[in-house]
Design a protein around this motif. Structure first.
Motif, short mmCIF file in Angstrom:
data_model
loop_
_atom_site.label_atom_id
_atom_site.label_comp_id
_atom_site.label_asym_id
_atom_site.label_seq_id
_atom_site.Cartn_x
_atom_site.Cartn_y
_atom_site.Cartn_z
N THR A 43 31.08 36.04 42.31
CA THR A 43 31.72 34.72 42.00
C THR A 43 31.93 34.12 43.10
O THR A 43 32.32 32.91 42.92
N ASP A 123 42.53 43.78 46.82
CA ASP A 123 42.03 43.81 45.63
C ASP A 123 43.24 43.88 44.67
O ASP A 123 44.10 44.48 44.96
N TRP A 147 39.25 34.68 34.30
CA TRP A 147 38.07 34.23 33.37
C TRP A 147 37.53 35.42 32.69
O TRP A 147 36.99 35.00 31.62
C1 LIG Z 1 35.71 32.48 39.87
S1 LIG Z 1 35.91 33.12 41.58
C2 LIG Z 1 36.79 31.72 42.18
C3 LIG Z 1 36.59 31.77 43.78
C4 LIG Z 1 37.39 30.67 44.32
N1 LIG Z 1 38.76 30.78 44.15
C5 LIG Z 1 36.96 29.14 43.77
O1 LIG Z 1 37.72 28.81 42.93
O2 LIG Z 1 35.85 28.54 44.28
C6 LIG Z 1 36.93 34.32 41.47
C7 LIG Z 1 37.22 35.07 42.69
O3 LIG Z 1 37.98 36.23 42.53
C8 LIG Z 1 37.32 37.31 43.33
N2 LIG Z 1 37.88 38.66 42.67
C9 LIG Z 1 37.22 39.38 41.49
N3 LIG Z 1 37.83 40.55 41.35
C10 LIG Z 1 38.76 40.46 42.27
C11 LIG Z 1 39.61 41.63 42.51
N4 LIG Z 1 39.59 42.92 41.90
N5 LIG Z 1 40.64 41.65 43.47
C12 LIG Z 1 40.40 40.47 44.61
N6 LIG Z 1 39.68 39.38 44.11
C13 LIG Z 1 38.69 39.48 42.99
C14 LIG Z 1 35.91 37.02 43.55
O4 LIG Z 1 35.58 37.84 44.68
C15 LIG Z 1 36.01 35.41 43.58
O5 LIG Z 1 35.99 35.29 44.80
#
Ligand SMILES: C[S@@+](CC[C@H](N)C(=O)[O-])C[C@H]1O[C@@H](n2cnc3c(N)ncnc32)[C@H](O)[C@@H]1O
Length: 215
Positions: A43, A123, A147
């Motif tokens: 994402t 993470d 989400w």
């Molecule tokens: C819906 S995207 C939003 C990206 C950006 N902040 C935006 O609004 O355009 C969610 C973000 O959360 C990160 N993410 C998902 N799981 C994660 C985790 N366990 N630890 C850190 N980041 C995570 C994803 O890699 C992604 O970049």
């Protein structure tokens, strides 16, 4: 399955999006996602409306980040973090899972913000492993990080880790695109333990919350 709402902002981020009269340019050169990456990892390759919403909010209230050490959670391509850097953040940590960080780093370099901004793997399942000078952090920001149900608990755990037992109070700002009332209620329910939440701004299904720890 989540139904994704239509896209409100149609920026290409090729110079058409500006913060404080300077462009924030985003690219995805050579992005490939390892097949064994985490389920929700990819994402980060899109720019979500909540990111534009929060970036513009920060531009309108620069004092939130000006001369502050700012940590972004789930930065993705880096729109919000780079925008905070354009608004005058003293130091900007852009954090996410490792798969996206080379792309985020490319965007930091392409926007000539290497003096201020750096990427750090973080993470939400293991925030304490992140190489952050935690006591320096003044502000935590995140866009579109609430989400899916299974990430809510690790994300709240990370907010607790970022804010608890620090020597000063940390300002937290989260932008959200409302898709699932169930996921949002779960998030808000978990925050009731130790946090006070205030909705700062709403526009359609986009919202900004400020979250403070109960001292
Ligand atoms: C819906 S995207 C939003 C990206 C950006 N902040 C935006 O609004 O355009 C969610 C973000 O959360 C990160 N993410 C998902 N799981 C994660 C985790 N366990 N630890 C850190 N980041 C995570 C994803 O890699 C992604 O970049």
């Amino acid at each position: 399955m989540l139904a994704l709402p239509y896209k409100k902002y149609l920026y290409k981020f090729n110079g058409d999006f500006t913060i404080c009269d300077q462009p924030v340019i985003l690219s995805t050169p050579d992005f490939t996602r390892p097949s064994d990456e985490a389920l929700h990892g990819d994402t980060g390759i899109a720019v979500w409306d909540a990111a534009v919403f929060l970036a513009k909010y920060l531009e309108s209230k620069k004092e939130i980040v000006e001369n502050r050490v700012v940590l972004e959670l789930g930065s993705g391509l880096g729109l919000v973090g780079l925008s905070a850097a354009r608004c005058g953040a003293k130091r900007m940590y852009l954090t996410d899972l490792p798969y996206i960080l080379p792309t985020t780093q490319y965007n930091i370099e392409n926007n000539k913000l290497t003096d201020v901004a750096r990427v750090v793997p973080l993470d939400w399942n293991r925030p304490k492993d992140a190489a952050i000078a935690w006591d320096d952090v003044d502000v935590v920001i995140a866009s579109d990080t609430v989400w899916v149900e299974e990430l809510v608990e690790p994300f709240v755990h990370t907010l607790r880790f970022c804010t608890r037992s620090r020597r000063k109070s940390i300002r937290v700002l989260i932008s959200n695109q409302r898709r699932s009332d169930r996921v949002l209620s779960l998030f808000m329910g978990m925050l009731e333990d130790g946090f006070v939440v205030h909705r700062e701004l709403t526009e359609g299904n986009l919202e900004i919350y400020s979250i403070a720890t109960i001292q």
